[in-house]
Structure formats: structure tokens, C-alpha cells
Design an enzyme around this catalytic site. Sequence first.
Site, short mmCIF file in Angstrom:
data_model
loop_
_atom_site.label_atom_id
_atom_site.label_comp_id
_atom_site.label_asym_id
_atom_site.label_seq_id
_atom_site.Cartn_x
_atom_site.Cartn_y
_atom_site.Cartn_z
N ASP A 177 0.85 -1.19 0.00
CA ASP A 177 0.00 0.00 0.00
C ASP A 177 0.89 1.24 0.00
O ASP A 177 1.50 1.59 1.01
CB ASP A 177 -0.91 0.00 1.24
CG ASP A 177 -2.00 1.06 1.16
OD1 ASP A 177 -2.11 1.72 0.12
OD2 ASP A 177 -2.73 1.23 2.14
N THR A 189 -5.36 -7.79 9.70
CA THR A 189 -5.74 -9.00 10.43
C THR A 189 -7.07 -9.54 9.92
O THR A 189 -7.88 -8.79 9.36
CB THR A 189 -5.89 -8.73 11.93
OG1 THR A 189 -7.05 -7.92 12.15
CG2 THR A 189 -4.66 -8.08 12.51
N HIS A 207 -4.74 1.40 11.08
CA HIS A 207 -6.17 1.66 11.02
C HIS A 207 -6.95 0.60 11.78
O HIS A 207 -6.78 -0.60 11.55
CB HIS A 207 -6.64 1.71 9.57
CG HIS A 207 -6.01 2.80 8.77
ND1 HIS A 207 -6.19 2.92 7.40
CD2 HIS A 207 -5.21 3.83 9.13
CE1 HIS A 207 -5.51 3.97 6.97
NE2 HIS A 207 -4.91 4.54 8.00
#
Length: 459
Positions: free
Chosen positions: A94, A102, A148
Site C-alpha cells: 500500500d 488481520t 487503522h
Amino acid sequence: MRLYGLETEYGLAMPEGTPKTQIEDSRRVVCSCQVPHVTGWDYALETPRNDLRGFTASRLQHDPVDAQWDRDATRIDDERADRILINGARFYNDHGHPEYATPECSRILELVTHDVAGDRIAMQAAKQQGATLYKNNSDYSGASYGTHENYLVDRTIGYERLATGLLPLMVCRQLFVGAGKVGSEVGKQCDYQLSQRADFMTEVAAVDTLYRRPIFNTRDEPHADREKWMRLHVICGDANRSEWATAMKFGMMRIGLELVAIDEAPVWQLANPVQAFSEVSRDTENCWRIGLHGGSWTTAPDVLGSYLAAARQFLQGEDAEMDWILNEWEQALTDLKDDPTKLADRADWAAKLQLFSLYSDKWDVDTLRSVEMDYHDIDPEISLYTALVESDRMRKLTDDARVDDAITIPPNTRAKHRGEIISRQADRIEAIGWRRAIVAGEVIDFEVDTEPNTTEGAS
């Protein structure tokens, strides 16, 4: 219904790597993944421009500096290099950072275990290329990469209730779960601060994640039945080495979400949330004052105390995990008010301050940043965080055997269905994502249908 997920973008250092080769270097690391997997991510159902406030953004903003590097970068086929793993996770490139997402977890300790498993998977892949990975959020040169958090939320709650109830908690929780950072890259300079992401939060609420980043991200991309569910996508948190901090990061948000759901979340009208986020992070006097509408003020510990008090009244006894969170929250708040250095056995920012005192008797930025990077290195043979854990100076929540299992065994959520399809039908999978797989032309849906087992705590 509770489901949690955590995405970590790793800082990458590759021998002889340059900004021009960053994307290719990251792709090579991802392609070195040793865990059984398939390729072919299903992008058809992704809607990153949808906004919880009821509209679709015309575009997502990109950092102009990053855009310049992207233009100069070597372009390659299979740039994302998606690997969908047998444990239900996703490992991919990314924006020049290897990223591990996960699988969906229904318990916080389970999530922490899968997060640590992700570190091991990523480290093994990096070593194949002679690369080093750092679990942090800043390169000291103005660039930030994200960690995130994701929470499944009942759509009937709506954006307004979520933002009102959670924004003060998001601003103040860095007292426990900030990763700590030497110096600053934006605005007024400081020697040290609580949060690595604080320098990069510029908006109260927005759909963007790469530029003009918000405290409250409004992306409406549920990865589930959108008639029933929202996915709260939290981008303002730090990458934690401390397992306790990761558990508390999600535990505090679980409490906030449950208080919002029953309309019992504390009401705080912050005068300027973005300014408060930065000021709390940089407050070396440990006052942590926050301005409120109307000219009054409070403190970040008082805000955290109000959420704790509400949770004690309305949520205590719900399950073992809840009680663990409440007890840890209360003890951490007590220690913080008494002597913040008492958090050095569980909070990353405090642990690093303790390390600095061992390596330097003066505040030399270059020396301390070197120590800091060694703390965030995920290679246990190098990491100073690992050294603290092994000397019993840092708390550990996970069991090594369970972490090893999590590398190949998915949790008992819809991730289990994804892992089973990868295990049994890998050669027939045409595309696969969070919600579905396309196997030999047949669409197989992964429903959010597994009730979480809440009989186990996080300790």
C-alpha cells in the site's frame, strides 16, 4: 455483535532502496510471504469514497509530496501484490509500505494475537529480501503511514451519535495508547510527544486517509451488509509495539461504542479537537488541558475518567473482557495521575522515555531517534521492545504458541470461511475479499453470522 480488525502499514528500509524503488521494494517483500495464500483480491465491492454523512466524495485527496514520489517511482505489474492468507488475513503493498490486515476477530485478545502473528509473517517476508520493517507511523521527514482500526457497528446508530460520543475519547486515549515520538514534523517544535499521528491530524472529520487526515474518519465502506452495518474506520491511532496498548486501544473504543449505543456516552464539547489532539500529545508538563466551547476547559484525564465512570455504571459485569478493560483503565488512570512513569511497563510512550534515560544523559535527537527506531523494529533479535519484554520490564498478553497457530489458523468468524476456501479450493479461486469469494464462477458470500464468544477476558 462485535468484530474487530487492525491494519498496519510498516515502515520499510531496503538495502540500496530509494524513493524511486519504494513501491517495487514493498512489492518484493509482500511477494516473499511464506504463508499459504492465494492472489486476486476482489475490489468490486469496495467503496472508499462513500461518506457516513450521506454523500460520495468526488475524489480522495493525495499528499502532493507523495504524489511526486509516485510519479517518479518505477511502475510494475501486480503493484499491490495482494496475498490473501490461509488465516483469513490480507498482506499487500500500500503506497510503498507492506501492509498486514488481520482477519476479523470477535475478542480483543484474539485480535492482539493475530496482530502479533502479522508482525511475524511480515518479518519473515522482509528477511527474504534483506529488508527491515518498523512498526511505527513516521519517517521524520514529513511522511506518515497508518495503523487503522476497524469496528463493526450497527447502522441505526448513525454518524452524529458516533462522532459526538467518540471524538473526545479519540483525542484523549493517547495518554494510554500513544506510541511516543522524538520531536515533531509539523508546527511548533517539541522534544518528545505522546502520539506519532498527532502531527498529521488536520481535520475533525473527513473521508480521506492519505492527506488532510481527520481524527474521525467518515469512510462508509462496511465490508458487510450495508443495510445493517457500518464499519467505523479509525485512522488517528498509533502503531503499538505494546500488546497492552493494542488491547486497550480497542478496549477503550469498545466501551465508547457500547456507551454510544445506549445513549450514555459522556458529552464533551471540545472547542478545537484538532488543536486539542496536538496539544495533549505535546504537553511536557503533564497538565493535558483541553479547551471547551464557551471558554471553559477540562483535562484529558478527566475526560477519560468520565468514560470510565459511565462504563462502571452501565457496562460492568457484561463479560470478563469488559471487566478486564475497566480494571486496566482505572489502574492506568490512577498511575498516570500519581506518576506517569509508572506506565512504562505497558504504555509505549512511557517505555521509550525509560529507555532514553539508559542510552543518553542529554537530549540528543539523533541518538534518541536511533533508539526509537530500534524499539519499533519488529525483528526480535534487534528490537529494544522485545528486550524489555524478555527482561519482564514490559507486559506481555499473548501466548507464543497461540501466536504461531494464528499464522495459519483463522478466528471463528467469517474469516474461518475465507481460510477454508483458500485451503481447499485455492486453484479454483478467481477473486476473494472480505465479503465473498468467486470460485469457478460461483459467488460464495461470507456473512457476518458468527456470534462472538465473550467468556474469555483479555488478560
